[in-house]
Design a protein around this motif. Sequence first.
Motif, PDB file in Angstrom:
ATOM      1  N   ALA A 139      11.919  11.552  39.661  1.00  7.90           N
ATOM      2  CA  ALA A 139      13.093  10.693  39.790  1.00  7.90           C
ATOM      3  C   ALA A 139      13.330  10.289  41.237  1.00  7.90           C
ATOM      4  CB  ALA A 139      14.323  11.413  39.232  1.00  7.90           C
ATOM      5  N   ALA A 140      12.943  11.157  42.162  1.00 12.94           N
ATOM      6  CA  ALA A 140      13.146  10.858  43.580  1.00 12.94           C
ATOM      7  C   ALA A 140      12.129   9.868  44.116  1.00 12.94           C
ATOM      8  CB  ALA A 140      13.078  12.150  44.390  1.00 12.94           C
ATOM      9  N   GLU A 141      11.050   9.619  43.368  1.00 12.67           N
ATOM     10  CA  GLU A 141       9.999   8.698  43.805  1.00 12.67           C
ATOM     11  C   GLU A 141      10.357   7.251  43.463  1.00 12.67           C
ATOM     12  OE1 GLU A 141       6.360   9.955  42.077  1.00 12.67           O
ATOM     13  OE2 GLU A 141       6.394  11.938  43.009  1.00 12.67           O
ATOM     14  N   GLY A 142      11.506   6.832  43.937  1.00 14.86           N
ATOM     15  CA  GLY A 142      11.900   5.446  43.710  1.00 14.86           C
ATOM     16  C   GLY A 142      12.457   5.187  42.332  1.00 14.86           C
ATOM     17  N   ALA A 143      12.753   6.220  41.592  1.00 14.40           N
ATOM     18  CA  ALA A 143      13.291   6.041  40.237  1.00 14.40           C
ATOM     19  C   ALA A 143      14.634   6.749  40.120  1.00 14.40           C
ATOM     20  CB  ALA A 143      12.304   6.592  39.205  1.00 14.40           C
ATOM     21  N   GLY A 150      21.050   3.641  24.555  1.00 13.61           N
ATOM     22  CA  GLY A 150      19.934   2.716  24.578  1.00 13.61           C
ATOM     23  C   GLY A 150      18.740   3.177  25.377  1.00 13.61           C
ATOM     24  N   ALA A 151      18.791   4.389  25.940  1.00 19.58           N
ATOM     25  CA  ALA A 151      17.697   4.863  26.782  1.00 19.58           C
ATOM     26  C   ALA A 151      16.550   5.402  25.936  1.00 19.58           C
ATOM     27  CB  ALA A 151      18.195   5.944  27.739  1.00 19.58           C
ATOM     28  N   VAL A 152      15.353   5.337  26.481  1.00 17.98           N
ATOM     29  CA  VAL A 152      14.158   5.877  25.846  1.00 17.98           C
ATOM     30  C   VAL A 152      13.745   7.139  26.596  1.00 17.98           C
ATOM     31  CG1 VAL A 152      11.719   5.478  25.343  1.00 17.98           C
ATOM     32  CG2 VAL A 152      13.385   3.637  25.018  1.00 17.98           C
ATOM     33  N   VAL A 153      13.560   8.216  25.846  1.00 22.42           N
ATOM     34  CA  VAL A 153      13.127   9.474  26.433  1.00 22.42           C
ATOM     35  C   VAL A 153      11.602   9.486  26.527  1.00 22.42           C
ATOM     36  CG1 VAL A 153      13.063  11.995  26.176  1.00 22.42           C
ATOM     37  CG2 VAL A 153      15.105  10.713  25.477  1.00 22.42           C
ATOM     38  N   VAL A 154      11.079   9.872  27.673  1.00 20.85           N
ATOM     39  CA  VAL A 154       9.642  10.105  27.828  1.00 20.85           C
ATOM     40  C   VAL A 154       9.454  11.604  27.995  1.00 20.85           C
ATOM     41  CG1 VAL A 154       7.548   9.611  29.122  1.00 20.85           C
ATOM     42  CG2 VAL A 154       9.333   7.857  28.917  1.00 20.85           C
ATOM     43  N   TYR A 155       8.905  12.247  26.964  1.00 20.04           N
ATOM     44  CA  TYR A 155       8.626  13.668  27.065  1.00 20.04           C
ATOM     45  C   TYR A 155       7.207  13.829  27.613  1.00 20.04           C
ATOM     46  CZ  TYR A 155       8.631  18.620  26.235  1.00 20.04           C
ATOM     47  OH  TYR A 155       8.594  19.978  26.432  1.00 20.04           O
ATOM     48  N   GLY A 156       7.086  14.668  28.646  1.00 24.56           N
ATOM     49  CA  GLY A 156       5.815  14.735  29.369  1.00 24.56           C
ATOM     50  C   GLY A 156       5.745  13.662  30.430  1.00 24.56           C
ATOM     51  N   ALA A 157       6.893  13.310  31.002  1.00 18.03           N
ATOM     52  CA  ALA A 157       6.988  12.174  31.931  1.00 18.03           C
ATOM     53  C   ALA A 157       6.234  12.388  33.224  1.00 18.03           C
ATOM     54  CB  ALA A 157       8.459  11.877  32.232  1.00 18.03           C
ATOM     55  N   THR A 158       6.016  13.628  33.629  1.00 18.26           N
ATOM     56  CA  THR A 158       5.372  13.867  34.923  1.00 18.26           C
ATOM     57  C   THR A 158       3.850  13.933  34.828  1.00 18.26           C
ATOM     58  OG1 THR A 158       5.558  16.283  34.699  1.00 18.26           O
ATOM     59  CG2 THR A 158       7.382  15.125  35.771  1.00 18.26           C
ATOM     60  N   GLY A 159       3.296  13.841  33.627  1.00 16.00           N
ATOM     61  CA  GLY A 159       1.850  13.816  33.472  1.00 16.00           C
ATOM     62  C   GLY A 159       1.267  12.476  33.893  1.00 16.00           C
ATOM     63  N   HIS A 160      -0.052  12.402  33.905  1.00 16.13           N
ATOM     64  CA  HIS A 160      -0.732  11.184  34.371  1.00 16.13           C
ATOM     65  C   HIS A 160      -0.333   9.973  33.543  1.00 16.13           C
ATOM     66  CE1 HIS A 160      -3.967   9.084  36.509  1.00 16.13           C
ATOM     67  NE2 HIS A 160      -4.253   8.506  35.363  1.00 16.13           N
ATOM     68  N   THR A 161      -0.432  10.079  32.221  1.00 19.62           N
ATOM     69  CA  THR A 161      -0.055   8.952  31.351  1.00 19.62           C
ATOM     70  C   THR A 161       1.452   8.783  31.304  1.00 19.62           C
ATOM     71  OG1 THR A 161      -2.045   9.308  30.001  1.00 19.62           O
ATOM     72  CG2 THR A 161      -0.274   7.998  29.032  1.00 19.62           C
ATOM     73  N   GLY A 162       2.195   9.890  31.319  1.00 23.95           N
ATOM     74  CA  GLY A 162       3.649   9.812  31.293  1.00 23.95           C
ATOM     75  C   GLY A 162       4.211   8.991  32.435  1.00 23.95           C
ATOM     76  N   ARG A 163       3.624   9.128  33.613  1.00 18.96           N
ATOM     77  CA  ARG A 163       4.087   8.351  34.766  1.00 18.96           C
ATOM     78  C   ARG A 163       3.864   6.850  34.548  1.00 18.96           C
ATOM     79  NH1 ARG A 163       4.762  10.767  39.875  1.00 18.96           N
ATOM     80  NH2 ARG A 163       4.845  13.036  39.767  1.00 18.96           N
ATOM     81  N   ILE A 203      14.095  -1.158  30.793  1.00 20.57           N
ATOM     82  CA  ILE A 203      14.573  -0.289  29.723  1.00 20.57           C
ATOM     83  C   ILE A 203      15.053   1.025  30.327  1.00 20.57           C
ATOM     84  CG2 ILE A 203      13.931   0.965  27.632  1.00 20.57           C
ATOM     85  CD1 ILE A 203      11.814  -1.186  27.133  1.00 20.57           C
ATOM     86  N   ALA A 204      16.285   1.401  30.013  1.00 22.34           N
ATOM     87  CA  ALA A 204      16.846   2.652  30.511  1.00 22.34           C
ATOM     88  C   ALA A 204      15.966   3.816  30.085  1.00 22.34           C
ATOM     89  CB  ALA A 204      18.268   2.828  29.967  1.00 22.34           C
ATOM     90  N   THR A 205      15.759   4.757  30.996  1.00 24.10           N
ATOM     91  CA  THR A 205      14.768   5.800  30.784  1.00 24.10           C
ATOM     92  C   THR A 205      15.326   7.179  31.083  1.00 24.10           C
ATOM     93  OG1 THR A 205      13.046   4.222  31.475  1.00 24.10           O
ATOM     94  CG2 THR A 205      12.432   6.544  31.404  1.00 24.10           C
ATOM     95  N   ILE A 206      14.965   8.130  30.217  1.00 24.13           N
ATOM     96  CA  ILE A 206      15.244   9.542  30.428  1.00 24.13           C
ATOM     97  C   ILE A 206      13.904  10.256  30.547  1.00 24.13           C
ATOM     98  CG2 ILE A 206      16.232  11.662  29.448  1.00 24.13           C
ATOM     99  CD1 ILE A 206      18.098   9.803  27.794  1.00 24.13           C
ATOM    100  N   VAL A 207      13.694  10.995  31.635  1.00 21.97           N
ATOM    101  CA  VAL A 207      12.447  11.741  31.784  1.00 21.97           C
ATOM    102  C   VAL A 207      12.692  13.179  31.359  1.00 21.97           C
ATOM    103  CG1 VAL A 207      11.491  10.231  33.529  1.00 21.97           C
ATOM    104  CG2 VAL A 207      12.895  12.175  34.252  1.00 21.97           C
ATOM    105  N   SER A 208      11.742  13.713  30.609  1.00 19.49           N
ATOM    106  CA  SER A 208      11.899  15.056  30.078  1.00 19.49           C
ATOM    107  C   SER A 208      10.563  15.786  30.119  1.00 19.49           C
ATOM    108  CB  SER A 208      12.448  15.008  28.643  1.00 19.49           C
ATOM    109  OG  SER A 208      12.758  16.309  28.173  1.00 19.49           O
ATOM    110  N   GLY A 209      10.655  17.094  30.009  1.00 17.29           N
ATOM    111  CA  GLY A 209       9.491  17.956  30.048  1.00 17.29           C
ATOM    112  C   GLY A 209       9.931  19.345  30.454  1.00 17.29           C
TER     113      GLY A 209
END
Length: 356
Positions: A57-61, A17-30, A41-47
Amino acid sequence: MSTKSTVGTRGATGATGAVVVYGATGHTGRFIVAELRRRGIATIVSGRSADRLEALAAEGAADVLVRPAAVDDPASLDRALAGAAAVINAAGPFATTGGPVVEAALRAGIPYVDVAAEIEANAAMFADRAEAARKAEVPVVPAMAFYGGLGDLLVGAAMGEWTAADEVHVAYGLSSWQPTEGTRVAGEVSHERRGGRRVRFADGALQYHEDEPAEQEWLFPEPLGRRTVIAEFSMADVVTVPSHVAVPLVRTYMAVEAARDLAGADTPAPEAVDELGRSDQTFVVDVLVRAGGVRRRATARGRDIYAVTAPLAVEAVERLLSGRARTTGVASAAAMFDAPDFLRALAPYLSVDLSH
């Protein structure tokens, strides 16, 4: 229409059920990651950068899964999307990332949403991926962002029962435009792909030309009022709107102040001024459609063009995964969703006027 996954929760090591965010560390991705987490919503960060993803992920996530992947490594993209419900591509330039990430989504059989403002990248998505997405019965929504998605939804709402129009005009009244590094890089890629030419949508087709930009006046709703705009300052709307509206002319306009900001090499990147990380830049998007002698209008007002992209993209994913989509395959925002209902759902982020 149904999809193969639904929005849900997951354990510390799973991804159901998780949603992948590709480019998660960019300005809009964040902003997108924060919006997903705000909605539970469960989240997977990718890039590409594992270090930057781990830092995010360490920033409170800490509950966010980290899955590095590179667009030139299909196997890594497949691992990133494994077991996920959907993917949001926030990594520009989309001329480079769009194809590989949507192909991975089609292999996984999950919805794909991106936030591309690049005209050529969006045109390629409709032209090159439509058949594969249709056969896979997978929804693909490009340009689900401030540029492209919001204008398209406003056009869809203004059109109402109309399926055709004589003209569509989308005017952007930005108080300023503080471009991110990603915006600048994407603009350079588009400029190179066009050979320095400009683009318009007229006579029912995209046309490349070398005409000098012209200024004119646009009467925005109050409190903005009459402003000077750059005519034919073409944005993604010239791709999204004609994809579902039978119309020979789509023209977009940009406030001269914002156009000069974008062109200025020394214009600073957005700077957060509130607890949500938004800048102080405000906007009005004013849409006018005409069919015969009848004109219809729709307007949206808000703050920070990058921040508002997050609820647009995340709302799209939630609707795709809860069965509130009109079709599968490649479709713009207003073709995929009930435009007025979608805009009403954005009330915490946007002030929308569909009454005039």
